[in-house]
Design an enzyme around this catalytic site. Structure first.
Site, short mmCIF file in Angstrom:
data_model
loop_
_atom_site.label_atom_id
_atom_site.label_comp_id
_atom_site.label_asym_id
_atom_site.label_seq_id
_atom_site.Cartn_x
_atom_site.Cartn_y
_atom_site.Cartn_z
N LYS A 13 50.52 35.85 49.77
CA LYS A 13 50.66 36.65 51.00
C LYS A 13 49.38 36.61 51.83
CE LYS A 13 51.54 40.54 48.83
NZ LYS A 13 51.46 40.16 47.40
N ARG A 87 54.75 48.88 49.84
CA ARG A 87 54.93 48.55 48.42
C ARG A 87 55.87 49.52 47.72
NH1 ARG A 87 49.65 45.68 47.92
NH2 ARG A 87 49.42 44.77 45.85
N ARG A 126 41.41 32.67 40.43
CA ARG A 126 40.97 32.62 41.83
C ARG A 126 39.61 33.28 42.06
NH1 ARG A 126 45.59 36.50 44.74
NH2 ARG A 126 44.75 38.48 43.98
N ARG A 160 37.66 39.19 42.09
CA ARG A 160 38.09 40.58 42.16
C ARG A 160 38.13 41.19 40.75
NH1 ARG A 160 43.43 40.76 45.86
NH2 ARG A 160 43.87 42.37 44.32
N ARG A 171 50.01 45.06 37.46
CA ARG A 171 50.36 44.89 38.87
C ARG A 171 51.77 44.31 39.01
NH1 ARG A 171 45.21 41.61 40.46
NH2 ARG A 171 46.14 41.36 42.51
#
Ligand code: AMP
Length: 215
Positions: A13, A87, A126, A160, A171
């Site tokens: 996203k 969400r 990532r 992160r 998550r």
């Protein structure tokens, strides 16, 4: 034009939102980015959100909807790309209200469909340039020169704190339990379009551009 990008963590996203922002002058409204900025600044919102985010759970609806309202008031160029918001069903209702109060509408809801097993690998690998924010991946997109950002030449990178496997699993569970149920709401309103989020980044952008039509 206002659009929502929906999909589980790691679906792409944020990547797609930045590309649309660059290509079409739209404005990416990422509640995750706003919350991370609040945590960094040590603001009251940041202090409330920090532990929740580190656990991979959802921050309260009231906090995130207030952040979105403030950003809409600041102006959203040729349209907003909602990335990571709404969400929950309560956030979806809040967004309808926030837009209606400003005389705006929601034009498209684009769901990035992905294979959940591949997501953990995508997320855990990532990292971003600490200076310009360019995104990289341990396996899929390393800098051309090891340790040097392709875009700005900076040598520091960051990850992160919530991009670890245990938090990613939470998550995903949150997504399945609270976010996936809002998809049928938008489908019922005729706003939902699905895009293959496992295709390469450029193809995903092209599919989204085709839905949005000429800029
Ligand atoms: P993201 O960058 O979208 O993956 O968001 C990172 C974290 O911020 C999430 O795991 C949540 O803890 C929090 N967060 C971001 N957006 C929302 C939202 N719309 N509602 C609740 N929590 C959110």
């Amino acid at each position: 034009m206002n659009i929502i990008l929906l999909g589980p963590p790691g679906a792409g996203k944020g990547t797609q939102a930045s590309r649309l922002e660059a290509d079409r002058g739209m404005v990416q409204l990422s509640t995750g980015d706003m919350l991370r900025a609040a945590v960094k600044a040590g603001s009251p919102v940041g202090l409330q959100a920090k532990a929740v985010m580190e656990a991979g759970e959802l921050v309260s609806d009231a906090i995130v909807s207030a952040l979105i309202g403030e950003r809409l008031d600041a102006g959203a160029g040729s349209g907003a790309i909602f990335d990571g918001y709404p969400r929950t069903a309560a956030q979806a209702e809040a967004l309808d209200l926030l837009l209606a109060e400003r005389g705006q509408t929601l034009d498209h809801v684009i769901e990035l469909e992905v294979d959940e097993d591949a997501l953990v690998e995508r997320i855990v690998g990532r990292f971003t340039c600490a200076n310009c924010g360019e995104g990289y991946h341990d396996r899929f997109k390393r800098p051309a020169v090891e340790g040097t950002c392709d875009v700005c030449g900076h040598h520091e990178f960051k990850r992160r704190p919530d991009d670890n496997e245990a938090t990613v699993r939470t998550r995903m569970t949150e997504y399945r339990a609270k976010t996936a149920p809002i998809i049928p709401i938008y489908e019922g309103r005729g706003l939902l379009r699905r895009v293959d989020g496992m295709a390469d980044i450029r193809h995903v952008t092209e599919s989204i551009e085709a839905i949005l039509g000429p800029a």
